[in-house]
Write a protein that holds these residues in place. Structure first.
Motif, PDB file in Angstrom:
ATOM      1  N   ASN A  72       0.824  -1.210   0.000  1.00 27.79           N
ATOM      2  CA  ASN A  72       0.000   0.000   0.000  1.00 27.79           C
ATOM      3  C   ASN A  72       0.857   1.257   0.000  1.00 27.79           C
ATOM      4  N   HIS A  73       1.959   1.231   0.739  1.00 31.39           N
ATOM      5  CA  HIS A  73       2.847   2.392   0.801  1.00 31.39           C
ATOM      6  C   HIS A  73       3.471   2.675  -0.569  1.00 31.39           C
ATOM      7  N   PHE A  74       4.019   1.643  -1.216  1.00 31.11           N
ATOM      8  CA  PHE A  74       4.652   1.848  -2.513  1.00 31.11           C
ATOM      9  C   PHE A  74       3.629   2.193  -3.594  1.00 31.11           C
ATOM     10  N   ARG A  75       2.444   1.660  -3.491  1.00 38.04           N
ATOM     11  CA  ARG A  75       1.385   1.992  -4.437  1.00 38.04           C
ATOM     12  C   ARG A  75       0.987   3.464  -4.291  1.00 38.04           C
ATOM     13  N   ALA A  76       0.917   3.966  -3.056  1.00 40.75           N
ATOM     14  CA  ALA A  76       0.611   5.377  -2.830  1.00 40.75           C
ATOM     15  C   ALA A  76       1.732   6.273  -3.330  1.00 40.75           C
ATOM     16  N   LEU A  77       2.993   5.862  -3.126  1.00 41.67           N
ATOM     17  CA  LEU A  77       4.114   6.626  -3.656  1.00 41.67           C
ATOM     18  C   LEU A  77       4.043   6.709  -5.176  1.00 41.67           C
ATOM     19  N   HIS A  78       3.760   5.604  -5.827  1.00 45.94           N
ATOM     20  CA  HIS A  78       3.661   5.580  -7.279  1.00 45.94           C
ATOM     21  C   HIS A  78       2.506   6.457  -7.765  1.00 45.94           C
ATOM     22  N   ARG A  79       1.373   6.362  -7.084  1.00 45.40           N
ATOM     23  CA  ARG A  79       0.210   7.166  -7.461  1.00 45.40           C
ATOM     24  C   ARG A  79       0.498   8.653  -7.321  1.00 45.40           C
ATOM     25  N   ASP A  80       1.154   9.043  -6.217  1.00 44.77           N
ATOM     26  CA  ASP A  80       1.455  10.449  -5.999  1.00 44.77           C
ATOM     27  C   ASP A  80       2.523  10.964  -6.970  1.00 44.77           C
ATOM     28  N   ALA A  81       3.443  10.111  -7.375  1.00 46.04           N
ATOM     29  CA  ALA A  81       4.526  10.538  -8.268  1.00 46.04           C
ATOM     30  C   ALA A  81       4.072  10.643  -9.722  1.00 46.04           C
ATOM     31  N   THR A  82       3.041   9.936 -10.089  1.00 46.23           N
ATOM     32  CA  THR A  82       2.615   9.939 -11.490  1.00 46.23           C
ATOM     33  C   THR A  82       1.424  10.829 -11.765  1.00 46.23           C
ATOM     34  N   ARG A  83       0.998  11.618 -10.811  1.00 46.01           N
ATOM     35  CA  ARG A  83      -0.126  12.530 -11.049  1.00 46.01           C
ATOM     36  C   ARG A  83       0.309  13.716 -11.838  1.00 46.01           C
TER      37      ARG A  83
END
Length: 83
Positions: A72-83
């Protein structure tokens, strides 16, 4: 085949199998029983006969697995970085 090479390959495949199995376990069942209250959600009082709610699981009896927490942490990092 050299015995040392055979042992090295066996260790690599065993480690890979355990890792993939744990990842599948985190995907299928992200929650596990709380170790503090043994999945009951309540713990006995130290004095007396009553019980109180488990603070670790907030009286649900379930806790998020470490692997799922990291996922969940890495998925949130990826989501925030690709916005």
């Amino acid at each position: 085949m050299d015995p040392a090479l055979f042992i090295a390959i066996a260790v690599i495949f065993t480690t890979l199998f355990i890792t993939v199995r744990y990842a599948a376990e985190c995907y299928i069942r992200p929650f596990r029983r709380c170790r503090s209250c043994h999945g009951k959600g309540r713990k006995p009082n130290r004095i007396g006969r009553g019980t109180h709610e488990c603070r670790r699981c907030r009286a649900t009896g379930l806790r998020l697995r470490i692997g799922r927490h990291l996922w969940n942490h890495f998925r949130a990092l990826h989501r925030d970085a690709t916005r």
